[in-house]
Write an enzyme that holds these catalytic residues in place. Structure first.
Site, PDB file in Angstrom:
ATOM      1  NE  ARG A  43      18.938 -47.975 -48.636  1.00 33.34           N
ATOM      2  CZ  ARG A  43      19.339 -49.133 -48.141  1.00 33.34           C
ATOM      3  NH1 ARG A  43      18.814 -50.253 -48.546  1.00 33.34           N
ATOM      4  NH2 ARG A  43      20.269 -49.175 -47.215  1.00 33.34           N
ATOM      5  NE  ARG A  56      20.667 -44.001 -38.419  1.00 29.89           N
ATOM      6  CZ  ARG A  56      20.905 -45.208 -38.902  1.00 29.89           C
ATOM      7  NH1 ARG A  56      20.795 -45.431 -40.179  1.00 29.89           N
ATOM      8  NH2 ARG A  56      21.237 -46.193 -38.109  1.00 29.89           N
TER       9      ARG A  56
HETATM   10  O1  CP3 Z   1      15.934 -44.636 -51.094  1.00 29.05           O
HETATM   11  C1  CP3 Z   1      16.190 -43.952 -50.080  1.00 29.05           C
HETATM   12  O2  CP3 Z   1      17.273 -43.363 -49.948  1.00 29.05           O
HETATM   13  C2  CP3 Z   1      15.127 -43.777 -49.031  1.00 29.05           C
HETATM   14  C3  CP3 Z   1      15.268 -44.602 -47.877  1.00 29.05           C
HETATM   15  C4  CP3 Z   1      15.028 -46.103 -47.922  1.00 29.05           C
HETATM   16  C5  CP3 Z   1      15.599 -46.970 -46.961  1.00 29.05           C
HETATM   17  N1  CP3 Z   1      15.118 -48.230 -47.139  1.00 29.05           N
HETATM   18  C6  CP3 Z   1      16.538 -46.530 -45.920  1.00 29.05           C
HETATM   19  C7  CP3 Z   1      17.410 -47.534 -45.306  1.00 29.05           C
HETATM   20  C8  CP3 Z   1      14.217 -46.899 -48.741  1.00 29.05           C
HETATM   21  C9  CP3 Z   1      13.393 -46.494 -49.954  1.00 29.05           C
HETATM   22  C10 CP3 Z   1      14.270 -48.232 -48.215  1.00 29.05           C
HETATM   23  C11 CP3 Z   1      13.492 -49.348 -48.766  1.00 29.05           C
HETATM   24  C12 CP3 Z   1      13.832 -50.705 -48.375  1.00 29.05           C
HETATM   25  N2  CP3 Z   1      14.170 -51.189 -47.153  1.00 29.05           N
HETATM   26  C13 CP3 Z   1      13.738 -51.808 -49.249  1.00 29.05           C
HETATM   27  C14 CP3 Z   1      13.307 -51.728 -50.680  1.00 29.05           C
HETATM   28  C15 CP3 Z   1      14.431 -51.224 -51.521  1.00 29.05           C
HETATM   29  C16 CP3 Z   1      15.468 -52.260 -51.781  1.00 29.05           C
HETATM   30  O3  CP3 Z   1      16.624 -52.035 -51.362  1.00 29.05           O
HETATM   31  O4  CP3 Z   1      15.148 -53.272 -52.397  1.00 29.05           O
HETATM   32  C17 CP3 Z   1      14.095 -52.966 -48.542  1.00 29.05           C
HETATM   33  C18 CP3 Z   1      14.168 -54.373 -49.072  1.00 29.05           C
HETATM   34  C19 CP3 Z   1      14.357 -52.561 -47.203  1.00 29.05           C
HETATM   35  C20 CP3 Z   1      14.742 -53.423 -46.061  1.00 29.05           C
HETATM   36  C21 CP3 Z   1      16.083 -53.029 -45.588  1.00 29.05           C
HETATM   37  N3  CP3 Z   1      16.299 -51.961 -44.734  1.00 29.05           N
HETATM   38  C22 CP3 Z   1      17.356 -53.564 -45.942  1.00 29.05           C
HETATM   39  C23 CP3 Z   1      17.571 -54.766 -46.843  1.00 29.05           C
HETATM   40  C24 CP3 Z   1      18.330 -52.799 -45.299  1.00 29.05           C
HETATM   41  C25 CP3 Z   1      19.845 -52.890 -45.449  1.00 29.05           C
HETATM   42  C26 CP3 Z   1      20.535 -53.496 -44.271  1.00 29.05           C
HETATM   43  C27 CP3 Z   1      21.987 -53.026 -44.249  1.00 29.05           C
HETATM   44  O5  CP3 Z   1      22.355 -52.368 -43.275  1.00 29.05           O
HETATM   45  O6  CP3 Z   1      22.718 -53.284 -45.229  1.00 29.05           O
HETATM   46  C28 CP3 Z   1      17.655 -51.803 -44.554  1.00 29.05           C
HETATM   47  C29 CP3 Z   1      18.257 -50.743 -43.728  1.00 29.05           C
HETATM   48  C30 CP3 Z   1      18.196 -49.384 -44.329  1.00 29.05           C
HETATM   49  N4  CP3 Z   1      17.104 -48.825 -44.901  1.00 29.05           N
HETATM   50  C31 CP3 Z   1      19.241 -48.454 -44.334  1.00 29.05           C
HETATM   51  C32 CP3 Z   1      18.754 -47.293 -44.931  1.00 29.05           C
HETATM   52  C33 CP3 Z   1      19.482 -45.995 -45.139  1.00 29.05           C
HETATM   53  C34 CP3 Z   1      20.630 -48.722 -43.767  1.00 29.05           C
HETATM   54  C35 CP3 Z   1      20.593 -48.506 -42.300  1.00 29.05           C
HETATM   55  C36 CP3 Z   1      21.801 -47.742 -41.833  1.00 29.05           C
HETATM   56  O7  CP3 Z   1      22.169 -46.738 -42.451  1.00 29.05           O
HETATM   57  O8  CP3 Z   1      22.330 -48.154 -40.775  1.00 29.05           O
END
Ligand code: CP3
Length: 383
Positions: A43, A56
């Site tokens: 992340r 964003r």
């Molecule tokens: O690593 C990186 O920087 C690449 C981008 C990436 C994102 N999600 C961007 C994202 C990666 C590799 C993921 C994987 C992902 N997504 C996982 C596996 C990694 C982990 O954290 O265990 C999981 C479980 C998800 C599902 C998911 N998507 C979650 C739990 C969330 C967080 C919700 C929140 O807002 O707290 C997301 C949203 C997400 N995915 C964001 C980003 C940058 C945040 C969205 C935003 O910026 O508004």
């Protein structure tokens, strides 16, 4: 294709000396000598960066994943800022599931939310198989990024069947995974049908990224730590194995004669990282699924983890993301400890034990990269 000093044929995306396949990150994944310990952060492309928040501000998460020019820019931001040894594609684990026809959204502060959760065999059939055309924006973004990144490797990724199934069955994030486990224990046949379909989608999604030029892939089974080892082996391992070993089978030429993968892009040459949280009891089994590198969270020291995983795999990890919120001397001591314990492994990629927290000061991340490089290259000089 090149032959290295051990006589092994490397089928990396780009094995020019100095190219991504010869980078410290890929070399560490392959358990080869490195000039310094490579470091990247899960992340790393996200809300800790003001330049990310700016982009964003007006674009919803899933839409930003579908616009190649935004994916490219966001993926490059942490590479420019921190000097990390690898980029990770900006996307999300639910992107291929949405492409497969499931109505879902990523809600800020909550995570993925599914409009109609998957509970029956008919629901499983709603998850269509995907082709490159369904995720053409990912193909395009990876091709652009490979050019922009030059010698810096790009990591592709996908969610593993269990973690994806959890979102689909629960309908959103869950602390206990109760509905998921109820389905798993109550209707094993339906569970296996669901995971088999998700494994197909995941494998197809990773193949698109590999053919477009990523240098490594990471399979996120973030929530697998919710299971005992026995249940993991029975309900999850076969499906994660389908994905990870499926990438190698591509190379054997059996059953995929219709594909025109360039030999030097052959997935067998792309290191596979397998990661989950709370997986202390599962580390050995997760390695068996077909990983070259096993990701370790902060709960298990890397030397202990290596004992569980075996000397034929590299490890990735494992700084507690919360430590980055502590004063610098604490961060520094923890980085030193992890580098020291990582020496027990045949290859070490420095990373966090889970993703960067949004409240992290990006300058601390930059300092950690510099410190990992400095401490580990000093050691390399000493032989
Ligand atoms: O690593 C990186 O920087 C690449 C981008 C990436 C994102 N999600 C961007 C994202 C990666 C590799 C993921 C994987 C992902 N997504 C996982 C596996 C990694 C982990 O954290 O265990 C999981 C479980 C998800 C599902 C998911 N998507 C979650 C739990 C969330 C967080 C919700 C929140 O807002 O707290 C997301 C949203 C997400 N995915 C964001 C980003 C940058 C945040 C969205 C935003 O910026 O508004």
């Amino acid at each position: 294709m090149t032959t290295d000093t051990t006589g092994t044929v490397a089928r990396d995306g780009d094995s020019r000396p100095g190219g991504p396949a010869d980078s410290p990150f890929i070399r560490a994944c392959r358990r080869r000598p490195v000039p310094h310990t490579p470091v990247w952060f899960m992340r790393q492309a996200g809300r800790s960066l003001p330049e990310y928040r700016e982009i964003r501000a007006s674009v919803p998460m899933l839409e930003s994943c579908r616009r190649p020019e935004l994916v490219t820019e966001i993926t490059l931001q942490p590479v420019r800022r921190h000097g990390v040894d690898a980029a990770i594609l900006f996307s999300d684990i639910v992107v291929p599931v949405a492409a497969a026809g499931i109505d879902l959204d990523i809600v800020p502060g909550t995570g993925p939310v599914v409009a109609e959760p998957i509970r029956t065999a008919a629901d499983v059939e709603r998850i269509r198989r995907i082709t490159r055309d369904d995720v053409s924006y990912v193909d395009e973004a990876v091709r652009q990024l490979v050019v922009e990144l030059g010698d810096t490797p790009l990591i592709g990724f996908a969610g593993a069947p269990f973690t994806l199934a959890s979102y689909l069955v629960e309908g959103g994030p869950s602390r206990t995974h109760a509905k998921t486990k109820a389905l798993m224990y109550g209707d094993p046949e339906l569970w296996h049908a669901l995971c088999a379909r998700l494994a197909e989608v995941t494998l197809a999604f990773l193949r698109v990224q590999i053919e477009a030029g990523v240098s490594a892939v990471q399979l996120f089974d973030s929530w697998a730590g919710a299971l005992s080892e026995a249940d993991y082996r029975r309900f999850v391992l076969p499906h994660s194995t389908t994905v990870l070993s499926g990438l190698v089978d591509d190379c054997s030429g059996s059953g995929r004669g219709d594909r025109r993968a360039e030999p030097e892009r052959s997935p067998a040459g792309v290191p596979r990282i397998h990661f989950g949280v709370g997986t202390a009891e599962l580390l050995g089994a997760m390695g068996e699924a077909g990983a070259d590198v096993v990701g370790v969270d902060w709960r298990t020291p890397l030397d202990v983890a290596t004992g569980r995983i075996g000397a034929d795999k590299a490890v990735q990890g494992n700084l507690d993301p919360c430590v980055l919120l502590a004063p610098w001397p604490v961060v520094e001591a923890e980085v030193r400890r992890i580098l020291e314990q990582g020496r027990a492994a045949p290859g070490h990629v420095f990373n966090l034990g889970h993703g960067v927290l949004p409240e992290t000061d990006p300058e601390v991340l930059t300092r950690v990269v510099a410190l990992v490089h400095e401490l580990s290259s000093r050691r390399a000089d000493q032989g």
